[in-house]
Design a protein around this motif. Sequence first.
Motif, PDB file in Angstrom:
ATOM      1  N   VAL A  97       0.769  -1.236   0.092  1.00 25.02           N
ATOM      2  CA  VAL A  97       0.207  -0.066  -0.018  1.00 25.02           C
ATOM      3  C   VAL A  97       0.960   1.230  -0.093  1.00 25.02           C
ATOM      4  O   VAL A  97       1.908   1.286   0.426  1.00 25.02           O
ATOM      5  CB  VAL A  97      -1.034  -0.066   1.168  1.00 25.02           C
ATOM      6  CG1 VAL A  97      -2.005  -1.046   1.106  1.00 25.02           C
ATOM      7  CG2 VAL A  97      -0.140  -0.142   2.511  1.00 25.02           C
ATOM      8  N   PRO A  98       0.363   2.377  -0.473  1.00 25.54           N
ATOM      9  CA  PRO A  98       1.057   3.349  -0.702  1.00 25.54           C
ATOM     10  C   PRO A  98       1.317   3.974   0.760  1.00 25.54           C
ATOM     11  O   PRO A  98       0.571   4.113   1.693  1.00 25.54           O
ATOM     12  CB  PRO A  98       0.206   4.619  -1.332  1.00 25.54           C
ATOM     13  CG  PRO A  98      -0.906   3.785  -1.436  1.00 25.54           C
ATOM     14  CD  PRO A  98      -0.887   2.589  -1.379  1.00 25.54           C
ATOM     15  N   GLY A  99       2.691   4.743   0.985  1.00 19.24           N
ATOM     16  CA  GLY A  99       2.961   5.258   2.423  1.00 19.24           C
ATOM     17  C   GLY A  99       3.527   4.169   3.244  1.00 19.24           C
ATOM     18  O   GLY A  99       3.954   4.431   4.338  1.00 19.24           O
ATOM     19  N   PHE A 116      -7.092   6.861   1.060  1.00 28.31           N
ATOM     20  CA  PHE A 116      -6.643   5.390   0.773  1.00 28.31           C
ATOM     21  C   PHE A 116      -7.856   4.451   0.822  1.00 28.31           C
ATOM     22  O   PHE A 116      -7.578   3.273   0.145  1.00 28.31           O
ATOM     23  CB  PHE A 116      -6.022   5.208   2.354  1.00 28.31           C
ATOM     24  CG  PHE A 116      -5.458   3.750   2.589  1.00 28.31           C
ATOM     25  CD1 PHE A 116      -4.343   3.449   2.237  1.00 28.31           C
ATOM     26  CD2 PHE A 116      -6.265   2.744   3.299  1.00 28.31           C
ATOM     27  CE1 PHE A 116      -3.897   2.137   2.328  1.00 28.31           C
ATOM     28  CE2 PHE A 116      -5.957   1.500   3.448  1.00 28.31           C
ATOM     29  CZ  PHE A 116      -4.848   1.251   2.957  1.00 28.31           C
ATOM     30  N   MET A 117      -8.914   4.879   1.276  1.00 20.83           N
ATOM     31  CA  MET A 117     -10.096   4.283   1.212  1.00 20.83           C
ATOM     32  C   MET A 117     -10.672   3.845  -0.272  1.00 20.83           C
ATOM     33  O   MET A 117     -11.022   2.908  -0.945  1.00 20.83           O
ATOM     34  CB  MET A 117     -11.213   4.623   1.923  1.00 20.83           C
ATOM     35  CG  MET A 117     -11.142   4.720   3.495  1.00 20.83           C
ATOM     36  SD  MET A 117     -10.623   3.037   4.005  1.00 20.83           S
ATOM     37  CE  MET A 117     -12.070   2.008   3.704  1.00 20.83           C
ATOM     38  N   ILE A 118     -10.425   5.184  -1.108  1.00 23.44           N
ATOM     39  CA  ILE A 118     -10.665   4.892  -2.546  1.00 23.44           C
ATOM     40  C   ILE A 118      -9.556   4.190  -3.305  1.00 23.44           C
ATOM     41  O   ILE A 118     -10.083   3.135  -4.113  1.00 23.44           O
ATOM     42  CB  ILE A 118     -10.608   6.239  -3.037  1.00 23.44           C
ATOM     43  CG1 ILE A 118     -11.814   7.422  -2.762  1.00 23.44           C
ATOM     44  CG2 ILE A 118     -10.608   6.294  -4.528  1.00 23.44           C
ATOM     45  CD1 ILE A 118     -11.571   8.673  -2.947  1.00 23.44           C
ATOM     46  N   ALA A 124      -9.643  -3.579  -4.985  1.00 23.69           N
ATOM     47  CA  ALA A 124     -10.567  -4.697  -4.873  1.00 23.69           C
ATOM     48  C   ALA A 124     -11.526  -4.826  -6.201  1.00 23.69           C
ATOM     49  O   ALA A 124     -11.519  -5.828  -6.574  1.00 23.69           O
ATOM     50  CB  ALA A 124     -11.359  -4.613  -3.766  1.00 23.69           C
ATOM     51  N   ILE A 125     -12.104  -3.742  -6.672  1.00 22.28           N
ATOM     52  CA  ILE A 125     -13.076  -3.939  -7.587  1.00 22.28           C
ATOM     53  C   ILE A 125     -12.312  -4.201  -9.086  1.00 22.28           C
ATOM     54  O   ILE A 125     -12.927  -5.230  -9.714  1.00 22.28           O
ATOM     55  CB  ILE A 125     -13.755  -2.482  -7.974  1.00 22.28           C
ATOM     56  CG1 ILE A 125     -14.674  -2.324  -6.685  1.00 22.28           C
ATOM     57  CG2 ILE A 125     -14.573  -2.430  -9.308  1.00 22.28           C
ATOM     58  CD1 ILE A 125     -15.313  -0.838  -6.790  1.00 22.28           C
ATOM     59  N   VAL A 174      -8.240   4.290 -11.170  1.00 18.74           N
ATOM     60  CA  VAL A 174      -8.878   5.183  -9.953  1.00 18.74           C
ATOM     61  C   VAL A 174      -7.834   4.824  -9.026  1.00 18.74           C
ATOM     62  O   VAL A 174      -7.508   5.676  -8.114  1.00 18.74           O
ATOM     63  CB  VAL A 174     -10.202   4.799  -9.794  1.00 18.74           C
ATOM     64  CG1 VAL A 174     -10.769   5.280  -8.302  1.00 18.74           C
ATOM     65  CG2 VAL A 174     -11.245   5.058 -10.830  1.00 18.74           C
ATOM     66  N   ALA A 175      -7.459   3.645  -8.739  1.00 20.72           N
ATOM     67  CA  ALA A 175      -6.699   3.426  -7.715  1.00 20.72           C
ATOM     68  C   ALA A 175      -5.303   4.074  -7.806  1.00 20.72           C
ATOM     69  O   ALA A 175      -4.650   4.305  -6.756  1.00 20.72           O
ATOM     70  CB  ALA A 175      -6.501   1.806  -7.798  1.00 20.72           C
TER      71      ALA A 175
END
Length: 234
Positions: A97-99, A116-118, A124-125, A174-175
Amino acid sequence: MLHSAGKLAPNSRLSLISGAALQMQRELQWFKELENIVPHMCKGDLNRDGETPQQVFTRNHKKLVRDGEEWMKQTANSSTVVGALIITIMFAAAFTVPGGNNQDTGFPIFLDTKSFMIFIISDAISLFAASTSVLMFLGILTTRYAEEDFLKSLPTKLIIGLSTLFFSIAAMMVAFCAALLIMLHGQWWLVIPIVLVASIPVTLFAWLQSPLLVEIVISTYGSGIFKRKMKRWL
């Protein structure tokens, strides 16, 4: 009448339809529509060569079936490669994950941020959509390719495969953009141009594939051939 419908349409008519598989679908639709019109007792009539209408249709469409199988497999092969690459990338991104992660708790550092939630939802999508797409294309590659498969089964798998592949690519972009927002927080002069460039692959895919996808949907789930003509007359 049915024996005539079993003959292959001239190239001038077939060339109006994209791809050999959709051409075979249209030929089957035409034959099935006529089968529903003629009396049931006529369906087993023999011609001079002792062939039923179905046998005439099968004999005249052998090459088109082979061409349709090749067209479907080429489309499925190329799309499977793209889907598999997306699965690999998005699966790895979920665990890098980034960060990075907090050394004390092990949780992502930016866990409580909207960006982060986006990122994690889009990841996942994209992963699930790409997996569905690959499974659909694998289903196309392992199909027996009988005549009847070109009527509904194969076009439906292709519709699902192309649609989920598009959603997968869109969610991946988007991710990517969400990860940029996390890493370059506040640097809008840099984030905005990159986000605009990231939208190009999605736009190109939609522009190149949407005409084919729309044509398959209309051809598979639209009104019957004769019903469409009747609506025009009315």
